[in-house]
Design an enzyme around this catalytic site. Structure first.
Site, mmCIF file in Angstrom:
data_model
loop_
_atom_site.group_PDB
_atom_site.id
_atom_site.type_symbol
_atom_site.label_atom_id
_atom_site.label_comp_id
_atom_site.label_asym_id
_atom_site.label_seq_id
_atom_site.Cartn_x
_atom_site.Cartn_y
_atom_site.Cartn_z
ATOM 1 N N SER A 191 132.792 -11.941 0.221
ATOM 2 C CA SER A 191 133.322 -10.646 -0.187
ATOM 3 C C SER A 191 132.529 -9.472 0.360
ATOM 4 C CB SER A 191 133.363 -10.547 -1.720
ATOM 5 O OG SER A 191 134.290 -11.457 -2.254
ATOM 6 N N GLU A 239 139.644 -2.067 -7.429
ATOM 7 C CA GLU A 239 139.445 -3.501 -7.233
ATOM 8 C C GLU A 239 139.818 -4.300 -8.477
ATOM 9 O OE1 GLU A 239 136.022 -6.807 -6.080
ATOM 10 O OE2 GLU A 239 135.480 -5.037 -7.253
#
Length: 497
Positions: free
Chosen positions: A99, A305
């Site tokens: 990520s 997010e």
């Protein structure tokens, strides 16, 4: 739900049902031939961490089933976006990415090594002295420099991989800590909301919400109270710090210029387990963020997010992951109500996928968390429709595969079956979907490198370095991109790292 399924079944037996549906879709598609060439005043990126295509499909079915429908025919908010493309997610040194490196790609516009944020691939993980000179800036910085308001909203801690690539430059723990960089690298980020309180307070200082829980106490070894420093700085600037839902929703966005919301010591709780009285949902945080940011006449950039989709998958808890994805889709719907595609470019994508799948020839309307309608022809045991390629759901009982027919598959934390035993399930390496709507959304088409995304968003918003086209607009307010601007964008999109 059974009545709805029966009704759909009757309709679907008539060819006219499908023909009419296809013709309606065709009419909508034809309206999209007139491309939106406006300048994007506002830019929103929704990032579903770990939200690969199988997760999107399963979340669609779950959303429908939560509404009493069969599920398969349901339309997610992101499904309504007119343009869809694919992004290649690999890191410069990894076929299956993490990520951090991916966040650098879709926020800073350059591909990077795994485990690094806000630095180019020339920086070496675990070597802090390679940071200097290899920093890369993010689209959030570009927007701030252009006079836009900027915000970060996440369900993880605000110093986690995805949000940190918007403001930090780091290789590992031991370099300048990310929490400090949140406040020091880009002064005056207008809105920051998520978790991560304990990283802002001195070591062993009790948490305001969990005063008697040692693991939630402050962790800072430098003795600094970053929240107090921020509130002191914002004292006369209409800045507010909040740590619970009531405080957040009590604010009048018209009277707020800066907002810092830290709602948990670490990551926010899963939405399925969220205390709806004290903890805000992602949708509620997005609602407040946009209402604050949109006051700026120059517009805004907002990073949102859905970070715990990823956590649910890593833990093999598909139910948690999919409910997180459904909640992010609700937040996308809320943002749609608060903005206009006329002047707001909204992009929805993922950083990477997971080794998550569902199959087994399940029948229409089968609960997404249910069993396949057959048993294995090898061991004669039932199996779940949802499976992981690896992870903690691998179980052997008395030397054979677990018989899941006696397990409560609907339990929130049930760990779905996995083929290979691992304490934590891994990412997947396939391309991820990129959904786009609004000004110049049509530039997100085909199959592209992941780092192409912020270049398109910056081009549409006239921020960053490629702005030649912004000087030539028609009387109607549409772009007439200059040749140099087009060449620059094409060159960026084809650059190989």
């Amino acid at each position: 739900m059974q009545g709805i399924v029966i009704l759909l079944g009757l309709q679907e037996k008539d060819p006219q049902f499908w023909n009419a549906w296809a013709q309606r879709t065709l009419k909508i598609a034809l309206t999209r031939q007139s491309l939106n060439r406006n300048r994007a005043k506002n830019l929103i990126l929704f990032l579903g961490d770990g939200m690969g295509v199988p997760t999107v499909t399963a979340a669609r079915i779950l959303k429908g089933q939560l509404n009493g429908q069969s599920g398969e025919e349901t339309v997610l908010e992101m499904d309504k976006f007119p343009f869809v493309s694919l992004a290649k997610t690999y890191n410069t040194n990894a076929q299956v990415p993490d990520s951090a490196g991916t966040a650098t790609a879709y926020l800073c516009g350059v591909k990077a090594n795994e485990g690094t944020v806000g630095v180019s691939a020339a920086a070496v993980r675990s070597q802090c002295n390679t940071t200097q000179g290899n920093e890369v800036t993010s689209i959030l910085q570009w927007a701030k420099d252009a006079g836009k308001s900027v915000g970060i909203v996440t369900t993880t801690r605000v110093n986690h991989a995805t949000p940190s690539a918007a403001y930090a430059h780091t290789l590992q723990a031991g370099c300048k800590d990310i929490a400090r960089q949140l406040f020091e690298n880009i002064p005056n980020i207008d809105v920051v909301m998520g978790g991560g309180r304990k990283y802002m307070f001195p070591k062993n200082e009790s948490d305001i919400e969990y005063p008697n829980v040692a693991k939630h106490s402050g962790t800072r070894k430098d003795g600094r109270n970053l929240v107090q420093e921020w509130t002191d700085k914002m004292q006369n600037k209409k800045g507010y710090y909040v740590w619970n839902k009531n405080q957040l929703l009590s604010l009048n966005p018209n009277n707020v210029e800066y907002l810092l919301g830290l709602f948990e010591p670490g990551d926010l709780t899963y939405d399925l387990e969220r205390n709806k009285e004290t903890d805000p949902s992602l949708t509620e945080m997005v609602d407040v963020a946009i209402k604050i940011l949109r006051k700026n006449p120059n517009g805004f950039y907002l990073l949102v997010e859905g970070g715990r989709i990823d956590h649910g998958h890593h833990e093999g808890k598909a139910k948690q992951a999919l409910h997180e994805a459904v909640e992010m889709d609700r937040a996308i719907g809320r943002a749609d109500l608060l903005t206009s595609a006329h002047d707001t470019l909204t992009v929805v994508t993922a950083d990477h996928s997971h080794v998550f799948s569902f199959g087994g020839y399940t029948s229409r309307g089968n609960t997404i968390f249910g069993l396949a309608p057959m048993v294995s022809d090898i061991d004669q045991k039932p199996f779940t429709s949802i499976l992981y390629g690896n992870g903690p759901g691998y179980k052997i009982v008395n030397g054979v595969r677990e018989n899941v027919s006696t397990i409560d598959l609907q339990e929130n934390n049930y760990q779905a079956q996995a083929a290979v035993p691992l304490s934590m399930e891994t990412h997947g390496g396939e391309d991820v979907a990129v959904f786009a709507k609004g000004p110049l959304a049509h530039l997100l088409n085909g199959v592209n490198e992941q780092n192409y995304i912020p270049h398109v968003m910056a081009y549409a918003g006239c921020i960053g370095k490629n702005r030649d086209h912004c000087m030539s607009k028609s009387a109607a307010g549409h772009f007439h991109p200059t040749f140099a601007g087009v060449v620059a964008l094409v060159t960026i999109s084809r650059l190989v790292y």
